[in-house]
Every structure is written in C-alpha cells, then in structure tokens.
Design a protein around this motif. Sequence first.
Motif, mmCIF file in Angstrom:
data_model
loop_
_atom_site.group_PDB
_atom_site.id
_atom_site.type_symbol
_atom_site.label_atom_id
_atom_site.label_comp_id
_atom_site.label_asym_id
_atom_site.label_seq_id
_atom_site.Cartn_x
_atom_site.Cartn_y
_atom_site.Cartn_z
ATOM 1 N N VAL A 148 26.238 35.541 87.695
ATOM 2 C CA VAL A 148 25.265 36.105 88.631
ATOM 3 C C VAL A 148 25.147 37.606 88.398
ATOM 4 O O VAL A 148 26.157 38.317 88.355
ATOM 5 N N GLY A 149 23.931 38.093 88.244
ATOM 6 C CA GLY A 149 23.710 39.526 88.088
ATOM 7 C C GLY A 149 24.131 40.292 89.330
ATOM 8 O O GLY A 149 24.055 39.779 90.453
ATOM 9 N N LEU A 150 24.575 41.532 89.131
ATOM 10 C CA LEU A 150 25.149 42.301 90.234
ATOM 11 C C LEU A 150 24.190 42.487 91.400
ATOM 12 O O LEU A 150 24.587 42.382 92.557
ATOM 13 N N PHE A 151 22.919 42.768 91.093
ATOM 14 C CA PHE A 151 22.006 43.096 92.183
ATOM 15 C C PHE A 151 21.456 41.863 92.878
ATOM 16 O O PHE A 151 20.704 41.991 93.854
ATOM 17 N N ALA A 152 21.817 40.675 92.421
ATOM 18 C CA ALA A 152 21.652 39.464 93.218
ATOM 19 C C ALA A 152 22.945 39.163 93.969
ATOM 20 O O ALA A 152 22.925 38.663 95.105
ATOM 21 N N LEU A 153 24.079 39.510 93.349
ATOM 22 C CA LEU A 153 25.381 39.191 93.927
ATOM 23 C C LEU A 153 25.723 40.053 95.132
ATOM 24 O O LEU A 153 26.224 39.548 96.151
ATOM 25 N N ASP B 10 26.051 39.547 102.916
ATOM 26 C CA ASP B 10 25.674 38.604 103.970
ATOM 27 C C ASP B 10 26.729 37.529 104.192
ATOM 28 O O ASP B 10 26.797 36.941 105.274
ATOM 29 N N ALA B 11 27.545 37.247 103.162
ATOM 30 C CA ALA B 11 28.468 36.108 103.225
ATOM 31 C C ALA B 11 29.818 36.446 103.829
ATOM 32 O O ALA B 11 30.491 35.565 104.376
ATOM 33 N N VAL B 12 30.259 37.704 103.719
ATOM 34 C CA VAL B 12 31.600 38.067 104.193
ATOM 35 C C VAL B 12 31.523 39.284 105.104
ATOM 36 O O VAL B 12 30.549 40.046 105.074
ATOM 37 N N SER B 13 32.570 39.475 105.881
ATOM 38 C CA SER B 13 32.621 40.617 106.800
ATOM 39 C C SER B 13 33.458 41.763 106.244
ATOM 40 O O SER B 13 33.436 42.866 106.802
ATOM 41 N N VAL B 14 34.196 41.532 105.178
ATOM 42 C CA VAL B 14 35.008 42.594 104.579
ATOM 43 C C VAL B 14 34.133 43.448 103.666
ATOM 44 O O VAL B 14 33.051 43.012 103.238
ATOM 45 N N PRO B 15 34.555 44.678 103.340
ATOM 46 C CA PRO B 15 33.750 45.527 102.460
ATOM 47 C C PRO B 15 33.556 44.917 101.088
ATOM 48 O O PRO B 15 34.421 44.205 100.557
ATOM 49 N N VAL B 16 32.402 45.212 100.489
ATOM 50 C CA VAL B 16 32.062 44.755 99.144
ATOM 51 C C VAL B 16 32.046 45.964 98.211
ATOM 52 O O VAL B 16 31.375 46.969 98.487
ATOM 53 N N VAL B 17 32.781 45.873 97.113
ATOM 54 C CA VAL B 17 32.797 46.896 96.077
ATOM 55 C C VAL B 17 31.998 46.346 94.896
ATOM 56 O O VAL B 17 32.301 45.266 94.392
ATOM 57 N N LEU C 58 24.786 50.768 96.718
ATOM 58 C CA LEU C 58 25.011 51.105 98.122
ATOM 59 C C LEU C 58 23.832 50.659 98.982
ATOM 60 O O LEU C 58 24.011 50.173 100.107
ATOM 61 N N THR C 59 22.621 50.794 98.468
ATOM 62 C CA THR C 59 21.437 50.357 99.211
ATOM 63 C C THR C 59 21.456 48.852 99.442
ATOM 64 O O THR C 59 21.011 48.359 100.490
ATOM 65 N N LEU C 60 21.995 48.108 98.477
ATOM 66 C CA LEU C 60 22.006 46.645 98.568
ATOM 67 C C LEU C 60 23.145 46.103 99.430
ATOM 68 O O LEU C 60 23.226 44.894 99.632
ATOM 69 N N GLY C 61 24.000 46.979 99.932
ATOM 70 C CA GLY C 61 25.028 46.518 100.856
ATOM 71 C C GLY C 61 26.453 46.757 100.425
ATOM 72 O O GLY C 61 27.388 46.405 101.163
#
Length: 226
Positions: free
Chosen positions: A68-73, A79-86, A101-104
Amino acid sequence: MSSIMGLYPAPFVAAMKARGIAWFATVTTAAEARAAERAGADAVVAQGAEAGGHRGSFEPGDAERAAVGLFALVPALADAVSVPVVATGGIADARGVAAALTLGASAVQIGTGFLRCPEAGIHPAWADALALAAPEDTLVTRAFSGRAGRSLANGYARAAAAPDAPAPAPYPVQRALTAPMRGAAQQAGDVQRMQAWAGQSARLAAAEPAGEVVRRCWDGARALLG
C-alpha cells in the motif's frame, strides 16, 4: 522500542510497560495497525510501499500482495487506530513531511533521505547511485535476503527478476548465499552487485550533514503548513 515484521508477545509487552518503555510498531496495512494497537503498541509506524529496505509485513507472503502506498496508508491508519501514526516511505524533503502531517500522521520517519549524509557512512558508489535514481529505478526483490525489500534496480536485482532466474531461497538462507557476493561488491565498489537498499524518493537525498537535512525538512514543512 520498535518492532518490524510482526509483534512482540504479550509477556514481553507487559515487561516493557512495567518499565515505562514506549513501543512503536511498524505496520504496512490497516489490519496490522489494528492488531498492533490491540497488542499494546503506543504508536504505529506506517511503512508505505515506497520505502527502501525490507518490507515490514507481518506475513512474508503479504509483502508484495498487500503493498500500500504511503499516502493511501496514512489516512486509513489515522481512521483505524487511536494511537499516533508515524509516516515513513518516500519522504525525503519538506513537501513529503507536510503532506504526511496533512493526511493524519503525527510524525514522519526518514530513511533513504539520510543515506547520503556523511553520518550514514555508506559506500560512495551506493551514495552516488542514489543521487541518480528515479522512482522507477528501484524494485522490490527477495534476491538479497529471501525477504522482500526495496533496492536500487541494479544488475543483480534485475537478473534475479528475469523469468528464467531461479527463485530465491527462503530467509535467511538467501542472505547467507549472497553474502560473498555482497562482500566482494563492497570491496570493489561495484554497485551492480551491492545490497543497495533505496526508497522511491532516493534522488531527493542530499549529501549534507543529517542535522541540516532535519532542519531543512522541518522548517520547510512548517512554512508549507502555515
């Protein structure tokens, strides 16, 4: 502590938690992210298909199928988890930082973008090849270690991908089989036989101190985000 290619067992996680150690789990899909959160991960590192080096897939067989490409992932994981995403994979300048950062994403992790820094200490032939590599000049291969990883599409990797080439041995057998070749390539400065990991944004890597790369990426991202 960080993990890749799977999750730590529950007793190990409990020992980490008891000592106040944060756990960053590398994931490549939304399903893996949810599993990592359930297992107690404090953050997930979203490794996009653009990333250089070994794929972090929990199941080796999923590395190519579930790429999966990063900007889809990133938004999927946000949206799927409540912990921070790096976010990691294909980020090597301020534009990539700002986009992630804009994508979440809460933060980004740069890999190939640091390889030409003097602190990385990689072979000059590898560093020079990164500077010339277009995104399509990399490929995902099992030919070096038996596990899927993104490399420069050098002579050995291309030959190993030929229709009549033998299939690579399982990890870590293939890694042992290629060790003499890889060692000789380092001695000779022959990038065509090196295990030259590279993400798809390799050409953005700058030959300057790592601190300068960090400052330029962060200052530039802040300016872009206003």
